[in-house]
Design a protein around this motif. Structure first.
Motif, PDB file in Angstrom:
ATOM      1  N   LYS A   1       0.809  -1.218   0.000  1.00 48.66           N
ATOM      2  CA  LYS A   1       0.000   0.000   0.000  1.00 48.66           C
ATOM      3  C   LYS A   1       0.844   1.270   0.000  1.00 48.66           C
ATOM      4  O   LYS A   1       0.354   2.337  -0.376  1.00 48.66           O
ATOM      5  CB  LYS A   1      -0.956  -0.002   1.186  1.00 48.66           C
ATOM      6  CG  LYS A   1      -0.277  -0.055   2.545  1.00 48.66           C
ATOM      7  CD  LYS A   1      -1.316  -0.141   3.653  1.00 48.66           C
ATOM      8  CE  LYS A   1      -0.663  -0.195   5.029  1.00 48.66           C
ATOM      9  NZ  LYS A   1      -1.678  -0.308   6.107  1.00 48.66           N
TER      10      LYS A   1
ATOM     11  N   ILE B   1       1.059   2.418  -3.660  1.00 48.67           N
ATOM     12  CA  ILE B   1      -0.164   2.662  -4.421  1.00 48.67           C
ATOM     13  C   ILE B   1      -1.055   3.675  -3.706  1.00 48.67           C
ATOM     14  O   ILE B   1      -1.322   3.554  -2.515  1.00 48.67           O
ATOM     15  CB  ILE B   1      -0.951   1.346  -4.618  1.00 48.67           C
ATOM     16  CG1 ILE B   1      -0.109   0.315  -5.373  1.00 48.67           C
ATOM     17  CG2 ILE B   1      -2.269   1.597  -5.338  1.00 48.67           C
ATOM     18  CD1 ILE B   1       0.154   0.673  -6.820  1.00 48.67           C
ATOM     19  N   HIS B   2      -1.506   4.676  -4.441  1.00 48.69           N
ATOM     20  CA  HIS B   2      -2.546   5.574  -3.943  1.00 48.69           C
ATOM     21  C   HIS B   2      -3.911   4.948  -4.224  1.00 48.69           C
ATOM     22  O   HIS B   2      -4.129   4.361  -5.285  1.00 48.69           O
ATOM     23  CB  HIS B   2      -2.482   6.929  -4.655  1.00 48.69           C
ATOM     24  CG  HIS B   2      -1.571   7.919  -4.001  1.00 48.69           C
ATOM     25  ND1 HIS B   2      -1.637   8.238  -2.669  1.00 48.69           N
ATOM     26  CD2 HIS B   2      -0.573   8.683  -4.520  1.00 48.69           C
ATOM     27  CE1 HIS B   2      -0.727   9.154  -2.386  1.00 48.69           C
ATOM     28  NE2 HIS B   2      -0.060   9.428  -3.479  1.00 48.69           N
ATOM     29  N   ARG B   3      -4.836   5.112  -3.285  1.00 47.90           N
ATOM     30  CA  ARG B   3      -6.215   4.668  -3.479  1.00 47.90           C
ATOM     31  C   ARG B   3      -7.103   5.888  -3.727  1.00 47.90           C
ATOM     32  O   ARG B   3      -6.928   6.919  -3.095  1.00 47.90           O
ATOM     33  CB  ARG B   3      -6.703   3.897  -2.255  1.00 47.90           C
ATOM     34  CG  ARG B   3      -5.951   2.594  -2.012  1.00 47.90           C
ATOM     35  CD  ARG B   3      -6.361   1.951  -0.706  1.00 47.90           C
ATOM     36  NE  ARG B   3      -5.962   2.763   0.444  1.00 47.90           N
ATOM     37  CZ  ARG B   3      -6.262   2.461   1.706  1.00 47.90           C
ATOM     38  NH1 ARG B   3      -6.982   1.399   1.980  1.00 47.90           N
ATOM     39  NH2 ARG B   3      -5.853   3.236   2.688  1.00 47.90           N
ATOM     40  N   TYR B   4      -8.053   5.746  -4.632  1.00 47.27           N
ATOM     41  CA  TYR B   4      -8.883   6.878  -5.030  1.00 47.27           C
ATOM     42  C   TYR B   4     -10.373   6.581  -4.894  1.00 47.27           C
ATOM     43  O   TYR B   4     -11.180   7.054  -5.694  1.00 47.27           O
ATOM     44  CB  TYR B   4      -8.565   7.274  -6.473  1.00 47.27           C
ATOM     45  CG  TYR B   4      -7.185   7.880  -6.648  1.00 47.27           C
ATOM     46  CD1 TYR B   4      -6.985   9.248  -6.523  1.00 47.27           C
ATOM     47  CD2 TYR B   4      -6.091   7.079  -6.938  1.00 47.27           C
ATOM     48  CE1 TYR B   4      -5.723   9.805  -6.689  1.00 47.27           C
ATOM     49  CE2 TYR B   4      -4.828   7.624  -7.106  1.00 47.27           C
ATOM     50  CZ  TYR B   4      -4.647   8.985  -6.982  1.00 47.27           C
ATOM     51  OH  TYR B   4      -3.397   9.530  -7.141  1.00 47.27           O
TER      52      TYR B   4
ATOM     53  N   TRP C   1      -6.851   3.301  -8.487  1.00 49.50           N
ATOM     54  CA  TRP C   1      -5.484   3.064  -8.036  1.00 49.50           C
ATOM     55  C   TRP C   1      -4.532   3.881  -8.904  1.00 49.50           C
ATOM     56  O   TRP C   1      -4.799   4.134 -10.075  1.00 49.50           O
ATOM     57  CB  TRP C   1      -5.092   1.593  -8.179  1.00 49.50           C
ATOM     58  CG  TRP C   1      -5.972   0.615  -7.481  1.00 49.50           C
ATOM     59  CD1 TRP C   1      -5.791   0.083  -6.234  1.00 49.50           C
ATOM     60  CD2 TRP C   1      -7.171   0.009  -7.982  1.00 49.50           C
ATOM     61  NE1 TRP C   1      -6.795  -0.798  -5.932  1.00 49.50           N
ATOM     62  CE2 TRP C   1      -7.663  -0.869  -6.984  1.00 49.50           C
ATOM     63  CE3 TRP C   1      -7.884   0.124  -9.175  1.00 49.50           C
ATOM     64  CZ2 TRP C   1      -8.820  -1.617  -7.153  1.00 49.50           C
ATOM     65  CZ3 TRP C   1      -9.043  -0.620  -9.341  1.00 49.50           C
ATOM     66  CH2 TRP C   1      -9.497  -1.483  -8.336  1.00 49.50           C
TER      67      TRP C   1
ATOM     68  N   ARG D   1       2.156   6.008  -6.259  1.00 48.91           N
ATOM     69  CA  ARG D   1       2.487   7.127  -5.374  1.00 48.91           C
ATOM     70  C   ARG D   1       3.602   7.981  -5.969  1.00 48.91           C
ATOM     71  O   ARG D   1       3.624   9.193  -5.789  1.00 48.91           O
ATOM     72  CB  ARG D   1       2.912   6.604  -3.997  1.00 48.91           C
ATOM     73  CG  ARG D   1       1.752   6.131  -3.138  1.00 48.91           C
ATOM     74  CD  ARG D   1       2.202   5.776  -1.738  1.00 48.91           C
ATOM     75  NE  ARG D   1       1.078   5.320  -0.929  1.00 48.91           N
ATOM     76  CZ  ARG D   1       0.314   6.117  -0.192  1.00 48.91           C
ATOM     77  NH1 ARG D   1       0.560   7.409  -0.156  1.00 48.91           N
ATOM     78  NH2 ARG D   1      -0.686   5.624   0.506  1.00 48.91           N
ATOM     79  N   ARG D   2       4.532   7.335  -6.644  1.00 42.61           N
ATOM     80  CA  ARG D   2       5.644   8.067  -7.238  1.00 42.61           C
ATOM     81  C   ARG D   2       5.346   8.361  -8.696  1.00 42.61           C
ATOM     82  O   ARG D   2       5.175   7.463  -9.507  1.00 42.61           O
ATOM     83  CB  ARG D   2       6.936   7.255  -7.124  1.00 42.61           C
ATOM     84  CG  ARG D   2       7.429   7.094  -5.696  1.00 42.61           C
ATOM     85  CD  ARG D   2       8.766   6.381  -5.672  1.00 42.61           C
ATOM     86  NE  ARG D   2       9.274   6.232  -4.320  1.00 42.61           N
ATOM     87  CZ  ARG D   2      10.427   5.647  -4.010  1.00 42.61           C
ATOM     88  NH1 ARG D   2      11.186   5.141  -4.984  1.00 42.61           N
ATOM     89  NH2 ARG D   2      10.816   5.549  -2.754  1.00 42.61           N
ATOM     90  N   ARG D   3       5.273   9.626  -9.012  1.00 40.68           N
ATOM     91  CA  ARG D   3       5.054  10.062 -10.390  1.00 40.68           C
ATOM     92  C   ARG D   3       6.162  11.027 -10.784  1.00 40.68           C
ATOM     93  O   ARG D   3       6.803  11.634  -9.921  1.00 40.68           O
ATOM     94  CB  ARG D   3       3.690  10.748 -10.528  1.00 40.68           C
ATOM     95  CG  ARG D   3       2.503   9.791 -10.449  1.00 40.68           C
ATOM     96  CD  ARG D   3       1.219  10.519 -10.739  1.00 40.68           C
ATOM     97  NE  ARG D   3       0.054   9.642 -10.764  1.00 40.68           N
ATOM     98  CZ  ARG D   3      -0.382   9.005 -11.831  1.00 40.68           C
ATOM     99  NH1 ARG D   3       0.266   9.141 -12.979  1.00 40.68           N
ATOM    100  NH2 ARG D   3      -1.454   8.233 -11.778  1.00 40.68           N
TER     101      ARG D   3
ATOM    102  N   ASN E   1      -1.171  13.823  -9.229  1.00 40.03           N
ATOM    103  CA  ASN E   1      -1.666  12.549  -8.712  1.00 40.03           C
ATOM    104  C   ASN E   1      -3.114  12.358  -9.144  1.00 40.03           C
ATOM    105  O   ASN E   1      -3.967  13.212  -8.885  1.00 40.03           O
ATOM    106  CB  ASN E   1      -1.580  12.525  -7.180  1.00 40.03           C
ATOM    107  CG  ASN E   1      -0.166  12.322  -6.690  1.00 40.03           C
ATOM    108  OD1 ASN E   1       0.611  11.608  -7.305  1.00 40.03           O
ATOM    109  ND2 ASN E   1       0.175  12.961  -5.584  1.00 40.03           N
ATOM    110  N   ARG E   2      -3.383  11.249  -9.803  1.00 42.38           N
ATOM    111  CA  ARG E   2      -4.724  10.897 -10.228  1.00 42.38           C
ATOM    112  C   ARG E   2      -4.728   9.399 -10.533  1.00 42.38           C
ATOM    113  O   ARG E   2      -3.673   8.798 -10.730  1.00 42.38           O
ATOM    114  CB  ARG E   2      -5.186  11.716 -11.433  1.00 42.38           C
ATOM    115  CG  ARG E   2      -4.311  11.635 -12.643  1.00 42.38           C
ATOM    116  CD  ARG E   2      -4.747  12.617 -13.732  1.00 42.38           C
ATOM    117  NE  ARG E   2      -6.127  12.415 -14.128  1.00 42.38           N
ATOM    118  CZ  ARG E   2      -7.065  13.366 -14.022  1.00 42.38           C
ATOM    119  NH1 ARG E   2      -6.781  14.544 -13.513  1.00 42.38           N
ATOM    120  NH2 ARG E   2      -8.305  13.126 -14.426  1.00 42.38           N
ATOM    121  N   PRO E   3      -5.886   8.768 -10.555  1.00 41.97           N
ATOM    122  CA  PRO E   3      -5.912   7.319 -10.756  1.00 41.97           C
ATOM    123  C   PRO E   3      -5.491   6.921 -12.167  1.00 41.97           C
ATOM    124  O   PRO E   3      -5.898   7.544 -13.148  1.00 41.97           O
ATOM    125  CB  PRO E   3      -7.369   6.942 -10.485  1.00 41.97           C
ATOM    126  CG  PRO E   3      -8.140   8.196 -10.727  1.00 41.97           C
ATOM    127  CD  PRO E   3      -7.239   9.321 -10.328  1.00 41.97           C
TER     128      PRO E   3
END
Length: 288
Positions: free
Chosen positions: A129, A132-135, A154, A157-159, A165-167
């Motif tokens: 987790k 991964i970002h959860r949206y 999903w 986290r690293r972009r 940041n977006r799914p």
């Protein structure tokens, strides 16, 4: 609004046209009044779904949605914080139309089970987790001053620096809404000028019999159109559960926004048992 010009599949008039005729529309009169309306709409929907014998034999008109006419300033002021009702939002600031879909336990169940299956598949890759970002229910800018909340999503986290940041992968589920509405949501999400997602997953739950249809959508750069890349039906007849296609694949590069860098990083493949668990979890909640 029915006289407005329909620009393309993703415009809001098309969105409204896909809603059942029974969808109620209101004018915004403050947050307290809105929450009263939302509770009333939720109880109406829940009663219709739990007591199908009280509806006409053809009860396909049951709506998960209701519509609020609200100006952008009021929307920003009153809908920027968490509401006290379970809804998913789509707001068009130009038309000043807010479409809300009520969230039932089945929506949460299918999104939760699917999320658990995705995270379980990532664990052997050394991705948890923290990667991964959860949206789930996050308000996402989908262009033109419009925002929409997916049932789940999903993204890495690293972009790269400067990338918002977006799914990268979104999930939309429907219990009683029209298939056209679910399809248009998916098409909007993978449109690179709107939702900007690499993949959309739609889950259509049949409310009358134990059957779930899952589709994945991606953008076709050649045709400049969205298209279905996978389709799977999970169905129970008696004690027998069938899965029409497995595994269901979420490509690694579409989810993480990069190619695999080590051998253990592979595509996510939801196997038959994963899909069966999605079905049984929802059917248990439905009492089917």
């Amino acid at each position: 609004m029915n006289g407005s010009k329909r620009v393309r599949y993703g415009d809001v008039e098309g969105f409204l046209d896909d809603l059942p005729p029974s969808t109620n529309r209101y004018t915004y009169e403050g947050k307290e009044k809105f929450e009263e309306i939302a509770r009333l709409e939720y109880h109406r929907l829940e009663h219709s779904l739990r007591n199908p014998q009280s509806e006409p034999l053809d009860n396909s008109d049951i709506s998960e949605y209701f519509v609020i006419i609200i100006d952008p300033a009021s929307f920003r002021r009153d809908f920027s914080l968490k509401l006290n009702v379970g809804v998913r939002q789509f707001y068009n600031s130009t038309l000043q139309v807010l479409i809300l879909r009520m969230t039932l336990p089945e929506h949460s169940e299918v999104a939760g089970i699917f999320h658990d299956a995705v995270m379980e598949a990532l664990r052997p890759m050394g991705l948890n987790k923290a990667a991964i970002h959860r949206y789930g229910g996050a308000s996402i800018n989908v262009g033109g001053g419009n925002t929409k909340q997916p049932d789940w999503g999903w993204g890495p986290r690293r972009r790269p620096r400067g990338v918002a940041n977006r799914p990268s992968v979104v999930l939309e589920a429907s219990l009683s809404g029209p298939e056209a509405k679910l399809r248009n949501d998916a098409m909007m999400w993978v449109d690179p000028t709107r939702g900007e997602a690499s993949m959309a997953i739609t889950i259509k739950v049949n409310r009358q019999k134990p059957m779930i249809t899952i589709q994945t959508w991606e953008w076709d750069s050649d045709s400049q159109r969205p298209h279905v890349t996978q389709s799977c039906v999970i169905e129970k007849t008696g004690d027998n559960i069938t899965v029409s296609k497995h595994a269901l694949t979420i490509p690694f590069n579409l989810l993480l926004g990069r190619p695999p860098s080590i051998p253990r990083e592979t595509d996510i493949r939801l196997q038959k048992q994963d899909l069966v668990e999605i079905g049984t979890g929802v059917w248990d909640m439905q009492g089917l």
